[in-house]
Write an enzyme that holds these catalytic residues in place. Structure first.
Site, PDB file in Angstrom:
ATOM      1  N   ASP A  70      35.618  70.158  63.978  1.00 22.77           N
ATOM      2  CA  ASP A  70      36.596  69.392  64.758  1.00 22.77           C
ATOM      3  C   ASP A  70      36.119  67.950  64.736  1.00 22.77           C
ATOM      4  OD1 ASP A  70      38.049  68.085  66.681  1.00 22.77           O
ATOM      5  OD2 ASP A  70      37.935  69.698  68.150  1.00 22.77           O
ATOM      6  N   ASN A  97      40.804  62.580  56.047  1.00 23.71           N
ATOM      7  CA  ASN A  97      42.229  62.917  56.015  1.00 23.71           C
ATOM      8  C   ASN A  97      42.724  63.559  57.308  1.00 23.71           C
ATOM      9  OD1 ASN A  97      44.834  63.941  54.629  1.00 23.71           O
ATOM     10  ND2 ASN A  97      43.789  65.836  55.227  1.00 23.71           N
ATOM     11  N   TYR A 166      51.203  57.043  67.638  1.00 21.03           N
ATOM     12  CA  TYR A 166      50.782  57.401  66.280  1.00 21.03           C
ATOM     13  C   TYR A 166      50.649  56.128  65.427  1.00 21.03           C
ATOM     14  CZ  TYR A 166      50.758  59.333  61.571  1.00 21.03           C
ATOM     15  OH  TYR A 166      50.414  59.633  60.264  1.00 21.03           O
ATOM     16  N   LYS A 170      47.261  54.515  63.470  1.00 22.67           N
ATOM     17  CA  LYS A 170      47.139  54.230  62.034  1.00 22.67           C
ATOM     18  C   LYS A 170      46.914  52.731  61.780  1.00 22.67           C
ATOM     19  CE  LYS A 170      47.302  58.427  60.401  1.00 22.67           C
ATOM     20  NZ  LYS A 170      46.186  58.997  59.634  1.00 22.67           N
ATOM     21  N   VAL A 199      55.785  62.721  53.770  1.00 20.65           N
ATOM     22  CA  VAL A 199      55.292  63.813  52.916  1.00 20.65           C
ATOM     23  C   VAL A 199      55.599  65.124  53.636  1.00 20.65           C
ATOM     24  CG1 VAL A 199      53.286  64.756  51.699  1.00 20.65           C
ATOM     25  CG2 VAL A 199      53.331  62.320  52.301  1.00 20.65           C
TER      26      VAL A 199
HETATM   27  P1  NDP Z   1      49.042  68.654  58.076  1.00 23.67           P
HETATM   28  O1  NDP Z   1      49.427  68.926  59.503  1.00 23.67           O
HETATM   29  O2  NDP Z   1      49.617  69.504  57.012  1.00 23.67           O
HETATM   30  O3  NDP Z   1      47.448  68.633  57.940  1.00 23.67           O
HETATM   31  C1  NDP Z   1      46.636  68.034  58.915  1.00 23.67           C
HETATM   32  C2  NDP Z   1      45.221  68.537  58.735  1.00 23.67           C
HETATM   33  O4  NDP Z   1      44.385  67.902  59.722  1.00 23.67           O
HETATM   34  C3  NDP Z   1      45.094  70.028  58.937  1.00 23.67           C
HETATM   35  O5  NDP Z   1      44.263  70.543  57.924  1.00 23.67           O
HETATM   36  C4  NDP Z   1      44.404  70.167  60.294  1.00 23.67           C
HETATM   37  O6  NDP Z   1      43.564  71.312  60.259  1.00 23.67           O
HETATM   38  C5  NDP Z   1      43.559  68.897  60.301  1.00 23.67           C
HETATM   39  N1  NDP Z   1      43.145  68.506  61.643  1.00 23.67           N
HETATM   40  C6  NDP Z   1      43.904  68.161  62.700  1.00 23.67           C
HETATM   41  N2  NDP Z   1      43.135  67.889  63.766  1.00 23.67           N
HETATM   42  C7  NDP Z   1      41.839  68.068  63.356  1.00 23.67           C
HETATM   43  C8  NDP Z   1      40.578  67.951  63.991  1.00 23.67           C
HETATM   44  N3  NDP Z   1      40.459  67.588  65.284  1.00 23.67           N
HETATM   45  N4  NDP Z   1      39.463  68.205  63.277  1.00 23.67           N
HETATM   46  C9  NDP Z   1      39.543  68.572  61.985  1.00 23.67           C
HETATM   47  N5  NDP Z   1      40.710  68.715  61.325  1.00 23.67           N
HETATM   48  C10 NDP Z   1      41.842  68.455  62.010  1.00 23.67           C
HETATM   49  O7  NDP Z   1      49.433  67.120  57.851  1.00 23.67           O
HETATM   50  P2  NDP Z   1      49.283  66.166  56.564  1.00 23.67           P
HETATM   51  O8  NDP Z   1      48.627  66.825  55.442  1.00 23.67           O
HETATM   52  O9  NDP Z   1      50.594  65.547  56.360  1.00 23.67           O
HETATM   53  O10 NDP Z   1      48.333  65.051  57.201  1.00 23.67           O
HETATM   54  C11 NDP Z   1      47.142  64.599  56.590  1.00 23.67           C
HETATM   55  C12 NDP Z   1      46.952  63.113  56.902  1.00 23.67           C
HETATM   56  O11 NDP Z   1      48.024  62.379  56.321  1.00 23.67           O
HETATM   57  C13 NDP Z   1      46.958  62.770  58.390  1.00 23.67           C
HETATM   58  O12 NDP Z   1      45.945  61.818  58.648  1.00 23.67           O
HETATM   59  C14 NDP Z   1      48.343  62.168  58.604  1.00 23.67           C
HETATM   60  O13 NDP Z   1      48.354  61.257  59.685  1.00 23.67           O
HETATM   61  C15 NDP Z   1      48.547  61.465  57.265  1.00 23.67           C
HETATM   62  N6  NDP Z   1      49.928  61.161  56.938  1.00 23.67           N
HETATM   63  C16 NDP Z   1      50.867  62.163  56.811  1.00 23.67           C
HETATM   64  C17 NDP Z   1      52.186  61.832  56.509  1.00 23.67           C
HETATM   65  C18 NDP Z   1      53.261  62.863  56.362  1.00 23.67           C
HETATM   66  O14 NDP Z   1      54.462  62.483  56.332  1.00 23.67           O
HETATM   67  N7  NDP Z   1      52.940  64.141  56.251  1.00 23.67           N
HETATM   68  C19 NDP Z   1      52.587  60.421  56.332  1.00 23.67           C
HETATM   69  C20 NDP Z   1      51.516  59.486  56.469  1.00 23.67           C
HETATM   70  C21 NDP Z   1      50.249  59.848  56.756  1.00 23.67           C
HETATM   71  P3  NDP Z   1      43.224  72.282  61.475  1.00 23.67           P
HETATM   72  O15 NDP Z   1      44.450  72.383  62.327  1.00 23.67           O
HETATM   73  O16 NDP Z   1      42.836  73.556  60.784  1.00 23.67           O
HETATM   74  O17 NDP Z   1      42.063  71.624  62.160  1.00 23.67           O
END
Ligand code: NDP
Length: 257
Positions: A70, A97, A166, A170, A199
């Site tokens: 986490d 990420n 949010y 960022k 995305v």
């Molecule tokens: P997802 O929700 O598909 O993935 C987010 C990931 O972050 C998951 O693997 C989740 O895993 C992990 N996560 C969340 N909180 C924690 C934590 N406290 N510790 C460790 N892991 C954590 O979203 P995306 O793939 O879209 O997002 C990835 C990044 O891209 C983010 O930073 C998001 O802000 C950014 N982004 C996304 C956009 C979009 O439109 N999708 C646009 C612009 C930026 P788990 O729950 O297992 O911990």
């Protein structure tokens, strides 16, 4: 590019879904020999499934380690590297990420718990990880070597109503990344930021507290990027010659222009 990535140890946070999952797979496909990948997130069972998928796709040349983490928990982050098997501790590339959005609300109605979770993950979590990994990079020659790839967002550049917190997280990532790059300017440590637009991942499901129909509605009538579109750019940036820094990239679907 594959040759330059061979032998690297890569840590991807938020690897259980979306962009993180695709990024881990893209590294494995690009450099399927002597690569080590640490998949970090809270859902460790999902990470184990992804590790298995990677093994089935590219074979045993890539070692994959699912690791529960986490990023918003400073104690967990502090002990994370030392808790890894020795062969995974010498990290070369950190993909910061992990991140999320919670809720859509105008400022007077924002839930303080949502504010906390967004800042502690997107900002403090990313800083925690950076502080944990930089000492590894700093031990290397020429003032240090390694890559930190921070995933920001178009939201850090173009704030929108209903998403103020949010967007603020960022924007903070963006300022932190720029300052860090300047602090490390005389080293071989590359600080890279990649800012996606829309995305399709679990991102909107999380935003609407698990309501899949609301999440699906976000993508109705448009063609969002896929997580692979972002993963390809991340791996491309990491695979450049050491003297080449792709510092700052904005990538969005054409409808968002
Ligand atoms: P997802 O929700 O598909 O993935 C987010 C990931 O972050 C998951 O693997 C989740 O895993 C992990 N996560 C969340 N909180 C924690 C934590 N406290 N510790 C460790 N892991 C954590 O979203 P995306 O793939 O879209 O997002 C990835 C990044 O891209 C983010 O930073 C998001 O802000 C950014 N982004 C996304 C956009 C979009 O439109 N999708 C646009 C612009 C930026 P788990 O729950 O297992 O911990």
């Amino acid at each position: 590019m594959a040759k330059r990535l061979e032998g690297k140890t890569i840590l991807v946070t938020g690897a259980s879904s979306g962009i993180g999952r695709s990024t881990a797979k893209e590294f494995a496909r690009t450099a399927p020999k002597n690569l080590k990948i640490i998949l970090a997130a809270r859902r460790v069972d999902t990470l184990k499934e992804i590790a298995q998928e990677i093994k089935e796709e590219v074979g045993d040349g890539v070692k994959v380690l699912p690791a529960k983490l986490d990023v918003s928990n400073p104690e967990e982050v502090k002990n994370f590297v030392s808790s890894l098997p020795a062969e995974f501790q010498d990290i070369d590339i950190l993909v910061n990420n992990a991140g999320l959005v919670k809720g859509v609300a105008q400022a007077p109605n924002i839930d303080p718990q949502d504010v906390d979770v967004m800042f502690s993950t997107n900002v403090t979590g990313l800083i925690n990880m950076t502080q944990a990994i930089l000492p590894i990079f700093k031990k290397r020659s020429e003032g240090g070597r390694g890559d930190i790839i921070n995933i920001g967002s178009i939201a850090g550049r173009e704030p929108y109503p209903g998403g103020s917190i949010y967007c603020a997280t960022k924007a903070a990532v963006r300022s932190f990344t720029d300052a860090l790059r300047k602090e490390l300017i005389a080293t071989r440590i590359r600080i890279i930021e990649i800012d996606p637009g829309q995305v399709e991942t679990e991102f909107s499901v999380v935003r609407f507290y698990g309501d899949k129909s609301k999440a699906d509605a976000v993508y109705a009538g448009c063609e969002p990027l896929t997580p692979d579109d972002i993963a390809e750019v991340i791996v491309f940036a990491a695979g450049r010659r050491e003297n080449v820094v792709i510092a700052d990239t904005l990538i969005f679907p054409s409808h968002q222009a």
